[in-house]
Write an enzyme that holds these catalytic residues in place. Structure first.
Site, mmCIF file in Angstrom:
data_model
loop_
_atom_site.group_PDB
_atom_site.id
_atom_site.type_symbol
_atom_site.label_atom_id
_atom_site.label_comp_id
_atom_site.label_asym_id
_atom_site.label_seq_id
_atom_site.Cartn_x
_atom_site.Cartn_y
_atom_site.Cartn_z
ATOM 1 C CE LYS A 196 -1.330 -0.462 4.843
ATOM 2 N NZ LYS A 196 -0.238 0.199 5.568
ATOM 3 N NE ARG A 245 -2.697 0.829 11.802
ATOM 4 C CZ ARG A 245 -1.571 1.183 12.373
ATOM 5 N NH1 ARG A 245 -1.553 1.541 13.652
ATOM 6 N NH2 ARG A 245 -0.451 1.168 11.705
ATOM 7 N NE ARG A 260 8.320 -5.639 6.140
ATOM 8 C CZ ARG A 260 7.231 -4.960 6.495
ATOM 9 N NH1 ARG A 260 6.596 -4.220 5.618
ATOM 10 N NH2 ARG A 260 6.797 -5.008 7.734
ATOM 11 N NE ARG A 295 10.077 -2.154 8.894
ATOM 12 C CZ ARG A 295 10.682 -1.063 8.429
ATOM 13 N NH1 ARG A 295 11.424 -0.335 9.220
ATOM 14 N NH2 ARG A 295 10.556 -0.699 7.170
ATOM 15 N NE ARG A 327 2.694 -6.237 12.304
ATOM 16 C CZ ARG A 327 3.910 -6.755 12.485
ATOM 17 N NH1 ARG A 327 4.419 -6.840 13.701
ATOM 18 N NH2 ARG A 327 4.605 -7.195 11.468
#
Ligand SMILES: [Zn+2]
Length: 211
Positions: free
Chosen positions: A8, A83, A117, A150, A161
């Site tokens: 996004k 959210r 990532r 991260r 999440r």
């Protein structure tokens, strides 16, 4: 809208650049604060290390403050907000919305993308072991720094999440659907294909740039 790894941020940037929209990324605002060790940053860091999302009041305060800068003459594209239902109602009451871009990515793809990532521990450049591999393993192409994941990109935090995202996002998509704002796109497709589909759907000029 879209879960982490749905692209996004990338899609928002492409739209913002071409149509002189202000790109407002709540995640970027929080990350900037973490990197610069602000009071807000310390608060956010604690919450994210536990795998949680930052709470509504904090997110709303940040978004309100950002939009109050009024530097968005031609409009804005916001990602990472709203959210949940409460934030969606606040948003609908406060601003004129042209449309909601919803990027759909199955959970399995989210896991695969997010866990690949990496981030340079020195200069902050982003890598992805699927798409943008570094030339030498675990080493930044630009500054030679060590690549790390991260803090919040681990399977446990990600599972939390994902569950939280689905639980909170469903009702808010329903709120926007009632206003017929929502256009859903298949985020397993390439960046170019998704961008083209978005422009077609919103009757925008075709994209001629490069990623
Ligand atoms: Zn680096």
């Amino acid at each position: 809208m879209g879960i982490q790894g749905s692209g996004k941020g990338t899609q928002a940037k492409l739209l913002a650049e071409d149509f002189q929209l202000e790109h407002i990324s709540v995640g970027d605002i929080f990350r900037w604060n973490v990197q610069h060790h602000t009071k807000l940053g310390a608060q956010v860091k604690r919450i994210m290390a536990d795998g949680h999302l930052v709470d509504d009041d904090l997110v709303e305060a940040v978004v309100e403050a950002r939009l109050a800068e009024h530097d968005w003459n031609y409009g804005f594209i916001i990602d990472g907000f709203p959210r949940n239902a409460r934030q969606a109602e606040f948003f609908l009451e406060s601003y004129d919305i042209d449309g909601v871009i919803n990027l759909h990515l199955p959970d399995g793809d989210v896991m695969r993308r997010v866990l690949a990532r990496r981030l340079c521990s020195q200069c902050g450049l982003d890598y992805n072991l699927i798409g943008q591999r570094p030339r030498r393993p675990d080493t930044c192409d630009v500054c030679g720094g060590a690549l790390v994941a991260r803090d919040d990109d681990n399977p446990e935090a990600l599972a939390v999440r994902l569950a939280q995202y689905h639980e909170e996002t469903k009702p808010l998509i329903e709120i926007f659907e009632r206003k017929e704002f929502v256009a859903t796109f298949d985020a397993t497709r390439s960046v170019e294909e998704v961008q083209a589909a978005i422009r077609e759907r919103f009757s925008l000029p075709a994209w001629t740039g490069q990623t």
